[in-house]
Enzyme design. Structure first.
Site, short mmCIF file in Angstrom:
data_model
loop_
_atom_site.label_atom_id
_atom_site.label_comp_id
_atom_site.label_asym_id
_atom_site.label_seq_id
_atom_site.Cartn_x
_atom_site.Cartn_y
_atom_site.Cartn_z
N ARG A 1 0.98 -1.29 0.28
CA ARG A 1 -0.03 0.00 -0.62
C ARG A 1 1.06 1.02 -0.05
O ARG A 1 2.09 1.15 0.72
CB ARG A 1 -1.02 0.25 1.36
N ARG B 1 -2.22 7.40 9.30
CA ARG B 1 -1.83 6.77 8.14
C ARG B 1 -1.64 7.71 6.89
O ARG B 1 -2.02 9.05 6.96
CB ARG B 1 -3.19 6.12 7.60
N LYS C 1 -3.85 2.27 15.17
CA LYS C 1 -3.89 2.88 13.87
C LYS C 1 -4.32 4.05 13.90
O LYS C 1 -5.21 4.27 14.56
CB LYS C 1 -4.25 1.84 12.72
N LYS D 1 -5.68 7.72 11.57
CA LYS D 1 -6.14 8.25 10.36
C LYS D 1 -6.64 10.23 10.51
O LYS D 1 -7.00 9.64 11.64
CB LYS D 1 -7.42 7.57 10.09
N CYS E 1 -15.97 -2.94 -0.30
CA CYS E 1 -13.83 -3.68 0.63
C CYS E 1 -12.80 -4.35 -0.16
O CYS E 1 -13.99 -5.36 -1.26
CB CYS E 1 -13.78 -3.65 1.86
N CYS F 1 -8.09 -11.11 1.43
CA CYS F 1 -7.40 -10.29 3.08
C CYS F 1 -8.19 -11.50 3.87
O CYS F 1 -9.33 -11.93 3.38
CB CYS F 1 -9.22 -9.05 2.97
N CYS G 1 -16.30 -7.61 5.97
CA CYS G 1 -16.29 -8.06 7.83
C CYS G 1 -16.51 -6.61 8.48
O CYS G 1 -16.38 -5.99 7.73
CB CYS G 1 -14.99 -8.79 8.53
N CYS H 1 -14.22 -1.91 6.31
CA CYS H 1 -12.94 -0.64 5.39
C CYS H 1 -13.42 -0.59 3.92
O CYS H 1 -13.25 1.30 3.52
CB CYS H 1 -12.09 -1.81 4.20
FE1 SRM Z 1 -8.94 -1.19 6.02
C1 SRM Z 1 -7.35 -4.37 7.49
C2 SRM Z 1 -8.40 -3.03 3.76
C3 SRM Z 1 -9.91 1.15 4.50
C4 SRM Z 1 -11.24 -0.41 8.96
N1 SRM Z 1 -8.07 -3.30 5.46
C5 SRM Z 1 -7.41 -3.92 6.57
C6 SRM Z 1 -6.99 -5.05 6.01
C7 SRM Z 1 -5.40 -5.16 5.90
C8 SRM Z 1 -7.05 -6.52 5.76
C9 SRM Z 1 -6.02 -6.82 7.31
O1 SRM Z 1 -5.11 -6.08 8.46
O2 SRM Z 1 -4.85 -8.11 7.43
C10 SRM Z 1 -7.71 -5.51 4.55
C11 SRM Z 1 -6.51 -6.08 3.18
C12 SRM Z 1 -7.88 -6.44 2.30
C13 SRM Z 1 -6.21 -6.38 1.32
O3 SRM Z 1 -6.64 -7.50 0.54
O4 SRM Z 1 -6.57 -5.58 0.02
C14 SRM Z 1 -7.80 -3.92 4.60
N2 SRM Z 1 -8.74 -1.42 4.08
C15 SRM Z 1 -9.06 -1.55 3.52
C16 SRM Z 1 -9.04 -0.96 1.69
C17 SRM Z 1 -7.76 -1.63 0.62
C18 SRM Z 1 -10.08 -1.57 1.34
C19 SRM Z 1 -10.23 -0.56 0.20
O5 SRM Z 1 -11.05 -2.17 -0.52
O6 SRM Z 1 -10.01 0.07 -0.16
C20 SRM Z 1 -8.87 0.01 2.85
C21 SRM Z 1 -6.93 0.98 1.97
C22 SRM Z 1 -6.95 2.55 2.95
C23 SRM Z 1 -6.12 2.58 2.83
O7 SRM Z 1 -5.20 3.15 1.62
O8 SRM Z 1 -5.05 3.37 3.73
C24 SRM Z 1 -8.82 0.05 3.76
N3 SRM Z 1 -9.98 0.40 6.69
C25 SRM Z 1 -10.23 0.99 5.76
C26 SRM Z 1 -11.26 2.33 5.94
C27 SRM Z 1 -12.26 3.01 5.86
C28 SRM Z 1 -11.54 4.55 5.43
O9 SRM Z 1 -10.11 4.76 6.51
O10 SRM Z 1 -11.98 5.51 5.44
C29 SRM Z 1 -11.23 1.33 7.55
C30 SRM Z 1 -12.96 1.77 8.61
C31 SRM Z 1 -12.31 3.41 8.92
C32 SRM Z 1 -11.46 2.98 10.40
O11 SRM Z 1 -10.40 2.44 10.43
O12 SRM Z 1 -12.20 2.89 11.42
C33 SRM Z 1 -10.23 0.02 7.74
N4 SRM Z 1 -8.97 -2.26 7.89
C34 SRM Z 1 -10.18 -1.65 8.72
C35 SRM Z 1 -9.70 -2.33 10.36
C36 SRM Z 1 -10.37 -2.01 11.34
C37 SRM Z 1 -9.78 -0.82 12.52
C38 SRM Z 1 -10.67 -1.11 14.36
O13 SRM Z 1 -9.93 0.37 14.23
O14 SRM Z 1 -10.59 -1.96 14.55
C39 SRM Z 1 -8.44 -3.45 9.84
C40 SRM Z 1 -7.64 -4.49 10.73
C41 SRM Z 1 -7.09 -4.37 12.39
O15 SRM Z 1 -6.94 -2.97 11.82
O16 SRM Z 1 -7.47 -4.74 12.48
C42 SRM Z 1 -8.14 -3.58 8.76
FE1 SF4 Z 2 -11.04 -7.18 4.50
FE2 SF4 Z 2 -12.46 -6.44 6.66
FE3 SF4 Z 2 -12.09 -4.10 5.14
FE4 SF4 Z 2 -13.04 -6.13 3.74
S1 SF4 Z 2 -13.68 -4.76 5.49
S2 SF4 Z 2 -11.21 -5.08 3.24
S3 SF4 Z 2 -12.94 -8.14 4.43
S4 SF4 Z 2 -10.97 -6.53 6.68
#
Ligand code: SRM
Ligand code: SF4
Length: 572
Positions: free
Chosen positions: A82, A152, A216, A218, A436, A442, A481, A485
């Site tokens: 990323r 981030r 993390k 943001k 997502c 993922c 999930c 995301c």
């Molecule tokens: Fe996310 C984890 C993809 C935006 C909340 N996210 C992940 C992981 C890295 C899974 C992992 O931990 O192994 C996913 C990778 C999937 C893959 O195969 O690419 C993943 N997140 C994404 C992306 C690529 C979704 C997309 O379809 O675009 C986004 C990448 C953003 C970036 O460029 O940095 C993405 N993730 C978000 C958002 C939306 C936002 O930030 O605007 C959220 C919700 C907002 C928030 O943070 O509350 C989000 N992702 C999470 C979380 C939960 C964090 C938490 O507060 O508990 C995880 C899991 C974790 O961190 O433990 C996670």
């Molecule tokens: Fe993976 Fe859950 Fe984020 Fe979708 S919402 S990319 S399934 S961690």
């Protein structure tokens, strides 16, 4: 700095991530040594987590897991990368560099635009990692701090039309990003063959601290009336306030975030709290103060409760705010008025105030690839070869070809059409839908998202059409999930994966992104979800008042109760 005696520091056994950060020698671990270990395609021990601070996640293709296990093979380990792109802006030259790696060098061959204005490569094999970082670095791109317990990629409204304020706000997004970056030289040492420093003990992390953040973090910069970056998903947001096209300062919002765990009442999505207005000279000090307050008071014993939103709920909004004022040596004044009216991108051409034109291309789930019926990736390359302006990645996973001079407009449009980057059939509903990544890459996915979205949107489009609402849309988002995301927990209809082909359905967010939706169906099959939506959309068509949005309708008609204080009423 707080001490262990500070009553606002959570006492207890620190989570294992705290140990590994402390022992990592400022994020180095043994990543460098691990790179030479060809016995595995992945990383060993703590390095599995530490590479995240360098912008990479270890993954394997979940579609292939069972078959490989049958053949007694280990999962095909590979890496997701990323990049860091504050505000999502890159040059055509950078695009060509990004593209040149994605094709033959990754398993999936795609460039995946994310919901945070950057791109990901999926499926990079370990032996290619160093070359990848060096190629990106040569193009002026890195992946520092795009994952892990740090600040981030900083978002910024990708609005090229009101360009004077956009330019000023974007400069702040870049400054904030730079200011909050880790100072360790680990990235340069490991990936770019930078000189090893004499003693890592001397290296300082004055803002993030030796153990980095509890979780993390943001940050977003937003220019009302657009809320394309979804401020309430961010720990820290700066809302641009301007006068006569000149940025005068920002309203500051703290403690937004969306993730939760199914059924765990101690976890919930939360809207950010309004701290007040600051002038421009205070931006970096306030950003730093919010980060260091969260650094010192955030929960380091329980990662599920470690984000800023939980710290704010635990210590109290006023206590947190006053601490920020103390650390930044300033006082917030009353917030300046502003209004959000929309979150979507303006697909198609718009003319900017500088007589340049901007073309927003709708990219389905941000996946840029040469599909059999449309060569999106090649199309972007062809545009990059002649485009003198820049590209902007949006928080809705779309791509803007920005700053096109009038005499190139037709040529760029022709290329876009020839490669399927423009489609006449694109409904507003599809534009306002998002998913997502989810399966197959993922590891946390519980249900399909990106691969289910096209079919689900077609069904919703049909429902709208049958009710005479083809020009209308519902903010519709699917997350595989409860991490959310795709920001499903800020949607009017949010599907959150529960198991294969099963979702919890949340209703009642609004179009502006300022209300958290409420659980309506639990563990529902795709069939039940669609028949329920069919009924509700019909009701909405008949009973809506004026142009009332679907989310406002279901709340007004008490189909779901309004979520007002999600810490208390999200789960009830
Ligand atoms: Fe996310 C984890 C993809 C935006 C909340 N996210 C992940 C992981 C890295 C899974 C992992 O931990 O192994 C996913 C990778 C999937 C893959 O195969 O690419 C993943 N997140 C994404 C992306 C690529 C979704 C997309 O379809 O675009 C986004 C990448 C953003 C970036 O460029 O940095 C993405 N993730 C978000 C958002 C939306 C936002 O930030 O605007 C959220 C919700 C907002 C928030 O943070 O509350 C989000 N992702 C999470 C979380 C939960 C964090 C938490 O507060 O508990 C995880 C899991 C974790 O961190 O433990 C996670
Ligand atoms: Fe993976 Fe859950 Fe984020 Fe979708 S919402 S990319 S399934 S961690």
């Amino acid at each position: 700095m707080t001490t262990n005696k500070d009553p606002l520091v959570v006492k207890g056994t620190l989570s294992d991530n705290e140990r590994l950060k402390a022992q990592s020698q400022h994020l180095r671990g043994t990543i460098k040594e691990d790179l030479d270990d060809m016995m595995t395609g992945g990383f060993n021990g703590d390095n599995f987590q530490l590479i995240r601070f360098h912008g990479m996640y270890q993954q394997d293709d979940r579609d292939l897991r069972a078959e490989r296990a049958k053949q007694k093979l280990e999962p095909l380990q590979n890496l997701m990368l990323r990049a860091r792109l504050p505000g999502g802006i890159i040059t055509p030259k950078q695009w060509l560099a990004i593209d040149s790696f994605a094709g033959e060098n990754t398993i999936y061959g795609s460039i995946r635009l994310t919901t945070r204005q950057t791109f990901q490569y999926h499926g990079v094999l370990k032996p290619k990692l160093k070359a990848m970082h060096q190629l990106l670095s040569k193009a002026g791109i890195d992946s520092i701090a795009t994952a892990g317990d740090v600040n981030r990629n900083v978002l910024c409204t990708s609005n090229p039309v009101e360009s004077e304020v956009h330019h000023q706000a974007y400069e702040w997004a870049k400054k904030i990003s730079e200011h909050l970056l880790p100072k360790t030289r680990a990235y340069a040492e490991i990936w770019l063959d930078g000189d090893k420093i004499e003693s890592v003990k001397l290296e300082e992390e004055p803002i993030l601290g030796g153990n980095y953040l509890p979780r993390k973090f943001k940050t977003a910069v937003v220019i009302p009336p657009q809320n394309d970056v979804d401020v309430h998903a961010n720990d820290l947001s700066f809302v641009a306030i301007s006068e006569n096209n000149k940025l005068t300062g920002f309203n500051v919002l703290v403690g937004g975030g969306l993730a939760m765990t199914h059924g765990d009442k101690n976890t919930y999505p939360r809207k950010a709290s309004d701290f007040g207005f600051i002038s421009l000279d205070k931006v970096l000090a306030v950003a730093e103060a919010v980060v260091t307050t969260q650094r010192d008071w955030g929960n380091r014993t329980e990662r599920k409760n470690a984000k800023t939103k939980y710290t704010l709920e635990r210590v109290g909004i006023d206590t947190f705010k006053h601490e920020v004022e103390r650390r930044a040596n300033t006082e917030f004044s009353a917030s300046e008025p502003y209004e959000f009216t929309a979150r979507g991108d303006r697909i198609g051409w718009v003319e900017g105030i500088d007589q340049k034109f901007h073309l927003t291309l709708f990219i389905n789930s941000g996946r840029i690839l040469d599909f059999p019926d449309k060569a999106l990736k090649t199309g972007c390359v062809e545009i990059a070869k002649i485009h003198p302006g820049d590209f902007r990645l949006t928080a809705n996973q779309n791509l803007i070809v920005a700053g096109v001079p009038a005499d190139l407009k037709d040529q760029i449009e022709t290329i876009a059409r020839q490669h399927g980057l423009i489609s006449e059939q694109l409904s507003v509903q599809r534009q306002d839908s998002m998913a997502c990544v989810s399966l197959p890459t993922c590891p946390l996915a519980m249900a399909e998202a990106e691969r289910y979205l096209p079919e689900a949107v077609t069904l919703v489009e049909n429902m709208l059409e049958q009710n005479g609402l083809s020009d209308e849309s519902i903010i519709f988002r699917i997350s595989g999930c409860p991490n959310g995301c795709s920001r499903a927990l800020l949607a009017e209809v949010g599907l959150v994966g529960k198991g294969p082909k099963r979702y919890n359905v949340y209703l009642g967010g609004n179009r502006q992104g300022t209300r958290i939706p409420k659980l309506y169906l639990e563990n529902a099959s795709e069939q039940l979800i669609m028949s329920t939506l069919d009924e509700l959309i019909n009701k909405w068509a008949i009973e809506r008042i004026d142009k009332e949005g679907f989310g406002d309708f279901v709340v007004r008609r008490k189909i779901v109760p309004e979520v007002i204080n999600s810490a208390k009423d999200f789960h009830l």
